[in-house]
Design a protein around this motif. Structure first.
Motif, PDB file in Angstrom:
ATOM      1  N   TYR A 104      28.295  77.550  90.594  1.00 46.68           N
ATOM      2  CA  TYR A 104      28.803  77.985  89.291  1.00 46.68           C
ATOM      3  C   TYR A 104      28.234  77.087  88.202  1.00 46.68           C
ATOM      4  O   TYR A 104      28.465  75.888  88.200  1.00 46.68           O
ATOM      5  CB  TYR A 104      30.332  77.981  89.275  1.00 46.68           C
ATOM      6  CG  TYR A 104      30.892  79.176  89.985  1.00 46.68           C
ATOM      7  CD1 TYR A 104      31.102  80.361  89.302  1.00 46.68           C
ATOM      8  CD2 TYR A 104      31.153  79.140  91.347  1.00 46.68           C
ATOM      9  CE1 TYR A 104      31.579  81.487  89.953  1.00 46.68           C
ATOM     10  CE2 TYR A 104      31.634  80.256  92.011  1.00 46.68           C
ATOM     11  CZ  TYR A 104      31.839  81.423  91.308  1.00 46.68           C
ATOM     12  OH  TYR A 104      32.304  82.532  91.952  1.00 46.68           O
ATOM     13  N   PHE A 105      27.498  77.693  87.274  1.00 52.08           N
ATOM     14  CA  PHE A 105      26.978  76.935  86.133  1.00 52.08           C
ATOM     15  C   PHE A 105      27.872  77.092  84.913  1.00 52.08           C
ATOM     16  O   PHE A 105      27.746  76.367  83.938  1.00 52.08           O
ATOM     17  CB  PHE A 105      25.523  77.300  85.817  1.00 52.08           C
ATOM     18  CG  PHE A 105      25.256  78.759  85.625  1.00 52.08           C
ATOM     19  CD1 PHE A 105      25.336  79.337  84.377  1.00 52.08           C
ATOM     20  CD2 PHE A 105      24.903  79.554  86.716  1.00 52.08           C
ATOM     21  CE1 PHE A 105      25.079  80.682  84.207  1.00 52.08           C
ATOM     22  CE2 PHE A 105      24.642  80.905  86.545  1.00 52.08           C
ATOM     23  CZ  PHE A 105      24.732  81.472  85.284  1.00 52.08           C
ATOM     24  N   THR A 106      28.818  78.036  84.935  1.00 55.33           N
ATOM     25  CA  THR A 106      29.958  78.125  84.014  1.00 55.33           C
ATOM     26  C   THR A 106      31.138  78.599  84.856  1.00 55.33           C
ATOM     27  O   THR A 106      30.986  78.863  86.052  1.00 55.33           O
ATOM     28  CB  THR A 106      29.713  79.119  82.839  1.00 55.33           C
ATOM     29  OG1 THR A 106      29.643  80.435  83.356  1.00 55.33           O
ATOM     30  CG2 THR A 106      28.447  78.800  82.073  1.00 55.33           C
ATOM     31  N   ASP A 107      32.303  78.756  84.229  1.00 49.04           N
ATOM     32  CA  ASP A 107      33.503  79.113  85.000  1.00 49.04           C
ATOM     33  C   ASP A 107      33.375  80.423  85.757  1.00 49.04           C
ATOM     34  O   ASP A 107      33.898  80.567  86.857  1.00 49.04           O
ATOM     35  CB  ASP A 107      34.722  79.193  84.078  1.00 49.04           C
ATOM     36  CG  ASP A 107      35.195  77.820  83.648  1.00 49.04           C
ATOM     37  OD1 ASP A 107      34.806  76.826  84.290  1.00 49.04           O
ATOM     38  OD2 ASP A 107      35.954  77.747  82.662  1.00 49.04           O
ATOM     39  N   ASN A 108      32.693  81.419  85.189  1.00 55.93           N
ATOM     40  CA  ASN A 108      32.671  82.744  85.799  1.00 55.93           C
ATOM     41  C   ASN A 108      31.284  83.261  86.151  1.00 55.93           C
ATOM     42  O   ASN A 108      31.132  84.435  86.477  1.00 55.93           O
ATOM     43  CB  ASN A 108      33.372  83.747  84.874  1.00 55.93           C
ATOM     44  CG  ASN A 108      34.839  83.435  84.729  1.00 55.93           C
ATOM     45  OD1 ASN A 108      35.493  83.052  85.696  1.00 55.93           O
ATOM     46  ND2 ASN A 108      35.364  83.575  83.527  1.00 55.93           N
ATOM     47  N   TYR A 109      30.256  82.419  86.089  1.00 55.88           N
ATOM     48  CA  TYR A 109      28.885  82.828  86.410  1.00 55.88           C
ATOM     49  C   TYR A 109      28.304  81.872  87.444  1.00 55.88           C
ATOM     50  O   TYR A 109      28.394  80.654  87.284  1.00 55.88           O
ATOM     51  CB  TYR A 109      28.005  82.833  85.161  1.00 55.88           C
ATOM     52  CG  TYR A 109      28.422  83.864  84.151  1.00 55.88           C
ATOM     53  CD1 TYR A 109      27.887  85.144  84.205  1.00 55.88           C
ATOM     54  CD2 TYR A 109      29.359  83.566  83.168  1.00 55.88           C
ATOM     55  CE1 TYR A 109      28.279  86.107  83.279  1.00 55.88           C
ATOM     56  CE2 TYR A 109      29.759  84.526  82.248  1.00 55.88           C
ATOM     57  CZ  TYR A 109      29.211  85.792  82.307  1.00 55.88           C
ATOM     58  OH  TYR A 109      29.602  86.745  81.408  1.00 55.88           O
TER      59      TYR A 109
END
Length: 188
Positions: free
Chosen positions: A7-12
């Motif tokens: 995960y590079f952000t919370d949802n991606y």
């Protein structure tokens, strides 16, 4: 198989892993026979001699197994209670053939003839796909995951570059794999 998510952000997330694809293939029907499987082993000795053409009206059922390495982008929603929805697109998969067997049937073949067709199937399969599903959160670090995926191959699975039909024409068919898969697993 196994899939890892970064995960590079919370949802991606970027996803990759290692999977096994069993019973890939289908049946090709040849109204005009030819030397389509000249490097294969069949139980009937008359079908194993190189340059021995398969008869007219033959059906070849392919059963191919691959080890696959997928790479994709996963997008998921915020959590609703204990549930999240996700989509993965595009998913590119590199598959390496591990086994290939064939079954010949037809009006001029006695019963079914089974054989190893590994040398007449290409080594690599590259495909793309997409999918979606849901994650049910059991606790902070464990979820049950279920989804449905579609994939479409780019490359010809059959190695028929030197194949000649019984009528003297070159065989120019292209067989690609497609699949609809249901995945169920545990994410931890």
């Amino acid at each position: 198989g196994m899939v890892g998510e970064y995960y590079f952000t919370d949802n991606y997330a970027i996803t990759s892993g290692l999977g096994f694809a069993f019973n890939q293939g289908g049946t090709l029907s040849h109204d005009i026979g030819g030397n389509f499987l000249d490097e294969s082993d069949f139980t009937d000795p008359t079908l194993t001699e190189s340059n021995d053409a398969l008869p007219n009206g033959v059906n070849v059922k392919y059963n191919i197994q691959f080890v696959e390495i997928p790479l994709g982008l996963k997008m998921r929603t915020q959590e609703f209670g204990y549930l999240r929805y996700f989509a993965e697109l595009p998913i590119f998969t590199l598959g390496f053939k591990t086994q290939a067997n064939g079954i010949l049937t037809g009006s001029t073949i006695d019963g079914e003839q089974e054989g190893n067709i590994k040398n007449d199937v290409n080594l690599l399969n590259i495909s793309w796909g997409l999918g979606g599903g849901a994650e049910y959160n059991l606790n902070e670090s464990t979820s049950i995951v279920a989804g449905i995926y579609y994939n479409q191959g780019f490359l010809d699975l059959t190695d028929d570059k030197n194949s000649i039909k019984n009528n003297g024409e070159a065989e120019d068919s292209k067989a690609t794999g497609r699949g609809l898969t249901i995945r169920i697993g545990v994410l931890f």
